[in-house]
Motif scaffolding. Sequence first.
Motif, mmCIF file in Angstrom:
data_model
loop_
_atom_site.group_PDB
_atom_site.id
_atom_site.type_symbol
_atom_site.label_atom_id
_atom_site.label_comp_id
_atom_site.label_asym_id
_atom_site.label_seq_id
_atom_site.Cartn_x
_atom_site.Cartn_y
_atom_site.Cartn_z
ATOM 1 N N SER A 192 0.844 -1.195 0.000
ATOM 2 C CA SER A 192 0.000 0.000 0.000
ATOM 3 C C SER A 192 0.874 1.238 0.000
ATOM 4 C CB SER A 192 -0.911 0.028 1.233
ATOM 5 O OG SER A 192 -1.766 -1.081 1.257
ATOM 6 N N CYS A 193 0.379 2.277 -0.622
ATOM 7 C CA CYS A 193 1.050 3.570 -0.624
ATOM 8 C C CYS A 193 -0.007 4.626 -0.372
ATOM 9 C CB CYS A 193 1.745 3.800 -1.955
ATOM 10 S SG CYS A 193 2.401 5.464 -2.173
ATOM 11 N N ALA A 194 0.081 5.227 0.794
ATOM 12 C CA ALA A 194 -0.891 6.245 1.186
ATOM 13 C C ALA A 194 -0.312 7.625 0.923
ATOM 14 C CB ALA A 194 -1.239 6.080 2.661
ATOM 15 N N TYR A 222 7.978 0.995 -8.142
ATOM 16 C CA TYR A 222 9.313 0.635 -8.585
ATOM 17 C C TYR A 222 9.898 -0.357 -7.574
ATOM 18 C CZ TYR A 222 9.459 4.649 -11.793
ATOM 19 O OH TYR A 222 9.228 5.540 -12.811
ATOM 20 N N ARG A 223 10.947 -1.039 -8.002
ATOM 21 C CA ARG A 223 11.674 -1.879 -7.059
ATOM 22 C C ARG A 223 13.164 -1.814 -7.357
ATOM 23 N NH1 ARG A 223 9.732 -7.951 -9.017
ATOM 24 N NH2 ARG A 223 10.886 -8.013 -10.987
ATOM 25 N N TYR A 231 10.612 -2.026 -2.492
ATOM 26 C CA TYR A 231 9.590 -1.500 -3.382
ATOM 27 C C TYR A 231 9.250 -0.065 -2.984
ATOM 28 C CZ TYR A 231 8.891 -6.068 -5.502
ATOM 29 O OH TYR A 231 9.077 -7.244 -6.196
ATOM 30 N N TYR A 232 9.211 0.799 -3.998
ATOM 31 C CA TYR A 232 8.975 2.221 -3.782
ATOM 32 C C TYR A 232 7.751 2.683 -4.566
ATOM 33 C CZ TYR A 232 13.876 2.340 -2.233
ATOM 34 O OH TYR A 232 15.066 2.109 -1.597
ATOM 35 N N CYS A 233 6.961 3.482 -3.932
ATOM 36 C CA CYS A 233 5.835 4.121 -4.590
ATOM 37 C C CYS A 233 6.299 5.455 -5.182
ATOM 38 C CB CYS A 233 4.735 4.366 -3.551
ATOM 39 S SG CYS A 233 3.324 5.276 -4.127
ATOM 40 N N GLY A 237 9.952 3.461 0.763
ATOM 41 C CA GLY A 237 10.309 2.086 0.407
ATOM 42 C C GLY A 237 9.863 1.076 1.441
ATOM 43 N N THR A 238 9.560 -0.121 0.970
ATOM 44 C CA THR A 238 9.175 -1.219 1.857
ATOM 45 C C THR A 238 9.832 -2.498 1.338
ATOM 46 O OG1 THR A 238 7.292 -2.349 2.914
ATOM 47 C CG2 THR A 238 7.002 -1.691 0.607
#
Length: 115
Positions: free
Chosen positions: A19-21, A35-36, A91-93, A108-109
């Motif tokens: 998720s990206c809030a 992206y990753r 992983y980046y939003c 990033g997560t």
Amino acid sequence: RLVDSGGALVQPGGSLRLSCAAAGSLFSLYDMGWYRQAPGKQRELVASITTRGTTNYVDSIQGRFTISRDNIKNTVYLQMNSLEPEDTAVYYCNAVLPGTRNSYWGQGTQVTVSS
């Protein structure tokens, strides 16, 4: 401001939803992407979704990952199924205002696929 979440350690074949809030009220105006970046590799675009909901995916995740957005919740999601060790990465939003160079990143997560 973008806040990424949902990364974890998962076994091969498993699933995760990232998720990206986004803060603010202009989320619906932005094209969104995931992206990753794997260790020792360049950051790559995995999936994107436009303001109109048009989606695109990199070939390596086609059919396994699904990007979606909720403009009410100001959130973009990445549903990841049939995960493989090669999917291991941070992983980046990303948010881009169309027609401009205004681009924003989440923090990033980490996603780790391992048995």
